[in-house]
Every structure is written in C-alpha cells, then in structure tokens.
Design an enzyme around this catalytic site. Sequence first.
Site, mmCIF file in Angstrom:
data_model
loop_
_atom_site.group_PDB
_atom_site.id
_atom_site.type_symbol
_atom_site.label_atom_id
_atom_site.label_comp_id
_atom_site.label_asym_id
_atom_site.label_seq_id
_atom_site.Cartn_x
_atom_site.Cartn_y
_atom_site.Cartn_z
ATOM 1 N N ALA A 15 -5.526 4.556 3.858
ATOM 2 C CA ALA A 15 -6.344 3.532 4.509
ATOM 3 C C ALA A 15 -7.829 3.715 4.226
ATOM 4 O O ALA A 15 -8.554 2.743 3.989
ATOM 5 C CB ALA A 15 -6.094 3.552 6.022
ATOM 6 N N ASP A 16 -8.296 4.955 4.225
ATOM 7 C CA ASP A 16 -9.710 5.228 3.996
ATOM 8 C C ASP A 16 -10.208 4.612 2.693
ATOM 9 O O ASP A 16 -11.347 4.159 2.588
ATOM 10 C CB ASP A 16 -9.979 6.739 3.944
ATOM 11 C CG ASP A 16 -9.216 7.549 4.964
ATOM 12 O OD1 ASP A 16 -8.108 7.137 5.353
ATOM 13 O OD2 ASP A 16 -9.708 8.615 5.355
#
Length: 374
Positions: free
Chosen positions: A156-157
């Site tokens: 996600a980052d």
Amino acid sequence: MMKKSIFNLLMLLLLAVNLKAQNLPLRKEVLGIINKANSYWQTNNKAEVRSFWDNAAYHTGNMEVVALTKNETYRKYSEDWAVYNQWMGAKSTDKTQWKYKYGETDEHVLFGDWQICFQTYIDLYHLKPEAYKIARAKEVMEYEMSTTQNDYWWWADGLYMVMPVMTKLYKTTGNHQYLDKLYEYFTYANSIMYDSESKLYYRDAKYVYPKHKSTNGKKDFWARGDGWVFAGLAKVLKDLPKNDKHRKEYIAKYKGMAEAILKSQQEEGYWTRSMLDANHAPGRETSGTAFFTYGLLWGINNGYLNKKTYFPAALKAWNYLTQNALQESGKVGYVQPIGEKAIPGQIVDANSTANFGVGAFLLANCEMYRFLKN
C-alpha cells in the site's frame, strides 16, 4: 472611502468572531503550528541523509510548506538533501541488476521506496528548472515503463511513494505513457490489496482477510497503510488531466475510502492503528491520522468531498494533531515507528516521532490553512 474601509474592517472582525465561534483556528495560528513543527524538525535533524522513503516522505510535506510559504530556509533544506543524494534514489547504473522487490541497496532502483524522492526533485525543478534535477527520475521511470512487468506496486505504501511521481512527470514532460502505466500498475495493486466491501486497502497480500485477521477476528486495515493510499490518490487527482479516461475510477476509489475513513474515526479525533478493530492496537496514532486529515481537507478544498459531511471529522482530527500530537517543543508525537502493521502492545507515546510522521503532519496543516483561506 472612509466608510468602505470601516465596513471592510467590521467584516473582517465578524469573520474572525465567526471562525472562533466554530472553534476554527485563524490562518496565522495554523501557520505558527506549521513553523513550530517544521523548525523543530529541521533544527534537530540534518538534511544530509539518504534518499530512502522515510526521509523522502518528510520532504513531500516540507515542499508543501514551501509552496505555501515560499520560505527559503525550508526550500534550501530540501535542496541540500537532493544535492547530497545527487538527485537520485538508489544509485546503481547497471540496469541488468535493477530490482523492485523490497531492498535497501543501490540495486533496488525500481523499488518504490527509492522513488518517492523524485516527487521532491520534481517540485524543486519547477521552482528553478534545471534538467539535471529530474534526469535520474526520468531515466528510472522510463526504463521501468519499458519493461513488461506491471506488479511494481505490491504494498500500500508504494501507492503514495510512486503514483504522484507518475502524474508529476506527466505534467512536466507531456509523455502520456506515465498515465497509461500509472493506471496499469494501479490496477495490479487493486487486484491484490483492495477490499471492495470495506473500500479500504490491505497493506499487502499477506494481510488479506480471512487469511489474516485482527486479534478479534476482524479485517485488519493498517491506518498508515490506508493513509498512504488516500493521500496518494489526492495527489494523483491534483495533477491528473481532467479528461483522463480513468479519472472516474480514481475518484471512486478516493471517495469510497473517504466514506470508510469517516466511519472508523475515534471520538478523540485519531484513528487506531487497525482501523476496524480499535482494540487490536488501541490508542493514539499520528501518521495515519495526519494522512487522513490531509486527504479529507484536500477533498473538501477541491470540491470532491461535501464540507458539511466531512469537515467535522477533519476538524476533529486536526484538533487531535495540534492539541495532542504536537508537543510544546515542536516535536510531533504518537507516531507509530517504521513497520507494516498494527502491533498489539507496541508503545506509541508523546515521544514517538519520525520523519514521515512530521511530513504527514505538515501536509494536513497546509490543507487546513488553505481551507481557512478559501
């Protein structure tokens, strides 16, 4: 003329009173908060550190402050960092060795944690256009887009780290391939991390329910992970052409996340580390909260989110950030340390600070300032 001046003065006074009646800050107060936090960070941390994601995330916040204030000291801090890193992320020149799975070596050129620095280099380029500032960014991203792989964003980052690089480089170069590949890579990320029922993102494929559950058997959405995505989508929408053929999908994902974020806010204004299970890792957390605050205020400021619906939550979150997270010294506390999940029992307190958390805090306050200016 005298009557008009008096009238204008009365209107300003009434506006100030009205703002206070709503418990809203004045712009000068927000600016003071921005300077307090940013000056503390820069005074206590040298600019000459590597260009990895955590440092680079701070600079995305610092450059937002530069855009808002034109502060030369702040700008120079980011430029000193860029010069120290030779306007590069990972520094390998042997393309046959370039990697994109997790790694902190100079060969991990294609790993998004080494590419977020390009956001700041591009911003600095636009302040004073000199080709060398974005030469490495273009070289790396053009090579990446020439490959057949589409699985570059597997956590996600990475969506915050690199999606805005793609839209910034499109705006800078006019090369439409950046938008095509943005959507291709985003589609892959959605296929492995997005939960259409909850409208939130798992941190990566390891955390998808029901393979992984919170301690209470619930879906485990890590607040900072979703904060990265939400803030990344705001940044994409900021630079994406109005006529982009996939714009509606980015907006839908962004608005869906906003709805989910609203539902999981705690009474004090913050979000717990596991968004849908407050008892999994209870207590204050600043980095996810700050990214959510930024994303909500950005959406209100730019007409994507309804002010009446979303501003109360954004204001409550901003109050937490400025009254609880921000310490008297200027330190931004309650930042969960570097990691990839909500960890039961992990200590996060007023002394818990980090570069990326400060960057998120600055982003949120810049948007609050713009809200008050509108």
